[in-house]
Design an enzyme around this catalytic site. Sequence first.
Site, short mmCIF file in Angstrom:
data_model
loop_
_atom_site.label_atom_id
_atom_site.label_comp_id
_atom_site.label_asym_id
_atom_site.label_seq_id
_atom_site.Cartn_x
_atom_site.Cartn_y
_atom_site.Cartn_z
N ARG A 234 87.92 86.50 -49.82
CA ARG A 234 87.01 87.46 -49.16
C ARG A 234 85.57 87.01 -49.34
O ARG A 234 84.76 87.12 -48.41
CB ARG A 234 87.23 88.87 -49.71
CG ARG A 234 88.56 89.49 -49.31
CD ARG A 234 88.88 90.72 -50.14
NE ARG A 234 87.92 91.80 -49.90
CZ ARG A 234 87.88 92.92 -50.61
NH1 ARG A 234 88.74 93.10 -51.61
NH2 ARG A 234 87.00 93.85 -50.34
N CYS A 295 81.00 94.66 -54.94
CA CYS A 295 82.42 94.43 -54.66
C CYS A 295 82.68 94.88 -53.23
O CYS A 295 81.84 94.68 -52.35
CB CYS A 295 83.31 95.17 -55.65
SG CYS A 295 83.04 96.96 -55.68
#
Length: 343
Positions: A234, A295
Amino acid sequence: MALVARHLSACRPQLAGLRAKSPSIGIAMSTRQEHTSFPSYLVTPKELHAALKQNSSSSISTSPRVIPLCGSWFLPNDPAKRTGRQVFEKAHIPDARFFDLDAVSDTSSPYPHMLPSAETFADAVGKAGIRAHDTVVVYDSAELGIFSAPRVAWTFKIFGHPAVHILNNFKLWVEEGLPVVDGKEHGFDPVEYATPQLDRSKVASFEEVVEIAKDHNKEGREEVQILDARSTGRWKGTEPEPRPGLSSGHMPGSISLPVPLLLDPTTKAFLPPDELRRIFEERGVNASQPIVSSCGTGVTAAVIDAALTEAGYTTEGRRIYDGSWTEWAMRVKPQDSLIVKET
């Protein structure tokens, strides 16, 4: 509490030196009553079990207690479609309460589980029967080990709750044969919890992180490090985000620190302090520079923040980007080149 008091009295000379170095160690004081604390931000199952046995069994007692608080939460794309409340009702520590990250949040925000207002936080904590002088120990699901509990603990901390810790972890609690029960929360009465003050110095806004990212590699820039807890794929932009339509990638200059790096692969508990420090150093994290943890939605950023505490990094200049990647990818403009992909 008598056994705890006698133990602390016997250890007072040693604890005095520790308290001089860290105000979080030993017995901390509230405005009116003492509350029990632990030697470290992270609490072992045996330490928590021993402390819980000292709690008063009287429903009318006003003595400070140790309160286990389940902060379990799962990603929206969880393959088993689990929810935090489901795993709580399946098995939890006796007398534990459940903290719903999605419900105790700014529900008017377009971004998930953003920090709640002080009033919303106080209402939720009061309904859970938690008082200001109680010690809160937050824990995760046995399935994930460490995941969302640090976010709940961080929320309590920045709203000024005096004694907050993280259980390291419920998976070990179960494996060590310590008591668990099933069913819904019960056996406690709501209390009045005074509306607290949010410590905004611990929270990074979108605008602040944009300036940090734009300053990356500029001469004379302020040395602020962005640590990203998402998976390597990611972060690189080679794997999709769990939320449909959201671009993956990373902020300019950010450092990839996937959560599994910080946990023991077998126990799913935090690694020892020296191993955590080695990982941070290998990734180029400078202990003397300000740090912003990020995050996907601000949950596992708190895992990095807790690991920094355990590794001995100063709390000065440390913040969590509340909106994290979800807000970032929804708000940055393509022409600003603020989403970096590595193929």
